[in-house]
Write a protein that holds these residues in place. Sequence first.
Motif, PDB file in Angstrom:
ATOM      1  N   HIS A  14      -0.942  11.368  -6.443  1.00  0.00           N
ATOM      2  CA  HIS A  14      -1.267  10.296  -7.382  1.00  0.00           C
ATOM      3  C   HIS A  14      -0.391  10.416  -8.633  1.00  0.00           C
ATOM      4  CE1 HIS A  14      -4.798   7.813  -9.296  1.00  0.00           C
ATOM      5  NE2 HIS A  14      -3.614   7.325  -9.593  1.00  0.00           N
ATOM      6  N   LEU A  19      -2.817   1.706  -4.212  1.00  0.00           N
ATOM      7  CA  LEU A  19      -3.026   3.077  -3.776  1.00  0.00           C
ATOM      8  C   LEU A  19      -4.163   3.129  -2.747  1.00  0.00           C
ATOM      9  CD1 LEU A  19      -2.721   5.163  -7.072  1.00  0.00           C
ATOM     10  CD2 LEU A  19      -0.958   4.662  -5.367  1.00  0.00           C
ATOM     11  N   LEU A  34      -7.524  10.077  -5.024  1.00  0.00           N
ATOM     12  CA  LEU A  34      -7.185   9.698  -6.391  1.00  0.00           C
ATOM     13  C   LEU A  34      -7.269  10.947  -7.269  1.00  0.00           C
ATOM     14  CD1 LEU A  34      -9.138   6.318  -6.737  1.00  0.00           C
ATOM     15  CD2 LEU A  34      -6.730   6.657  -6.129  1.00  0.00           C
ATOM     16  N   ILE A  67       3.349   9.639  -7.724  1.00  0.00           N
ATOM     17  CA  ILE A  67       3.582   8.202  -7.528  1.00  0.00           C
ATOM     18  C   ILE A  67       3.632   7.486  -8.867  1.00  0.00           C
ATOM     19  CG2 ILE A  67       2.570   6.060  -6.633  1.00  0.00           C
ATOM     20  CD1 ILE A  67       1.417   7.822  -4.316  1.00  0.00           C
ATOM     21  N   LEU A 127      -2.160   8.111  -0.030  1.00  0.00           N
ATOM     22  CA  LEU A 127      -2.234   9.423  -0.667  1.00  0.00           C
ATOM     23  C   LEU A 127      -3.524  10.091  -0.222  1.00  0.00           C
ATOM     24  CD1 LEU A 127      -3.183   9.024  -4.456  1.00  0.00           C
ATOM     25  CD2 LEU A 127      -3.603   7.296  -2.719  1.00  0.00           C
ATOM     26  N   LEU A 171       1.210   1.750 -11.803  1.00  0.00           N
ATOM     27  CA  LEU A 171       0.275   1.817 -10.672  1.00  0.00           C
ATOM     28  C   LEU A 171      -0.314   0.460 -10.329  1.00  0.00           C
ATOM     29  CD1 LEU A 171      -1.575   5.133 -11.624  1.00  0.00           C
ATOM     30  CD2 LEU A 171      -0.002   4.807  -9.708  1.00  0.00           C
ATOM     31  N   LYS A 223       0.827  -1.208   0.000  1.00  0.00           N
ATOM     32  CA  LYS A 223       0.000   0.000   0.000  1.00  0.00           C
ATOM     33  C   LYS A 223       0.861   1.258   0.000  1.00  0.00           C
ATOM     34  CE  LYS A 223      -3.936  -1.963   2.557  1.00  0.00           C
ATOM     35  NZ  LYS A 223      -4.757  -1.836   3.794  1.00  0.00           N
TER      36      LYS A 223
END
Length: 343
Positions: A158, A177, A153, A161, A150, A172, A147
């Motif tokens: 986001h 996330l 989304l 990353i 953040l 991703l 995990k």
Amino acid sequence: MRSYRRSLRFLNPWLYVLLASFLIFGGGILFAAKPVVKLGTLKLVGSAPIFIALEKGYFDEEGLDVKVEWFTAAAPVSVAVASGDLDVGATGITATFYNSVASGAKMYLVADRGMERPGYPLNALVVNKALYDSGTIRSLKDLKGKKIGLSTLGSTFHYQIGKLLEQEGMSLKDVELTPLRTMPIMIDAVRKGTVPAVILSPPWGAVAEEEGWGKVLFWVGDKLTNQVVGVFYSEKMRNNRELGVRFMKAYIKALHYYYDACLAKPRGAHYDEVIDIIAKYIGQDRKSIERSLSYIDRDGRLYLPDLIAQQEWYVKNGLCKTVVPLEKFTDMSFVEEAAKQLK
């Protein structure tokens, strides 16, 4: 005598009216009400120019009554600017913002308020200290299958990353996330190990190490040049040219004060004062703040090419539907005019 007293009683109401008019208008200028500007932002190190403008009276000098609403996440700020609930926002540039302008919302990026640049600490990838010390997580690749926390989304986190994973040949899909909404919840999650890693805004990367609950794997700016944060105007603010320029003059004056004190080489004479001002607003120790002085262009200029690159990435990853041309949502004329008037 009676006639004289009756005359006084007759004149008194008119004297009151004249006196009230003088007190209200003060000769036309002295007591004129200042226009109110509603500003939304977060209590982070990068808000230093706003803190300085408030403390040094730069907004007052421009005849502005700036009312600040403090937020804990970026997306709600741009939503409030788009709706007209705020006149000005200073926050992260998110997919929410791009989707809003693509749908016809009238709000405009008018100045820089923070970008990732090598050697300047802004956002940090922070991992739980116990996981770092045990050797479980020592690189971004070690987060595969794990995990990463953040705010939301489509946030700046986001985007960062995703771009950082791509640099490592990952995507991703290789991580989980975990939206946690606000900075306090993100900090608590990595502190307790509920999530092993998060990207945190300044000063929280430095605070994590100072307090011993997290380890900075790296500062994002050392791996990615990115326009992270901006100053937004609502349609009403942009259309009020005089008001928009006055606000920008105060902001740029404060930005010069911050840059010359903290980012210039060597640092300026007002360095300690600026650190104290930041500490007053965000409630953190000087050492953490000094490790978190992020880059902001001295004249408030945006890194425009990155705004297109961001949108292309969001479209590619299904977070935006289209790339909006820069002229639809940026307006650098306020920065340019403010710079002219401040010379």
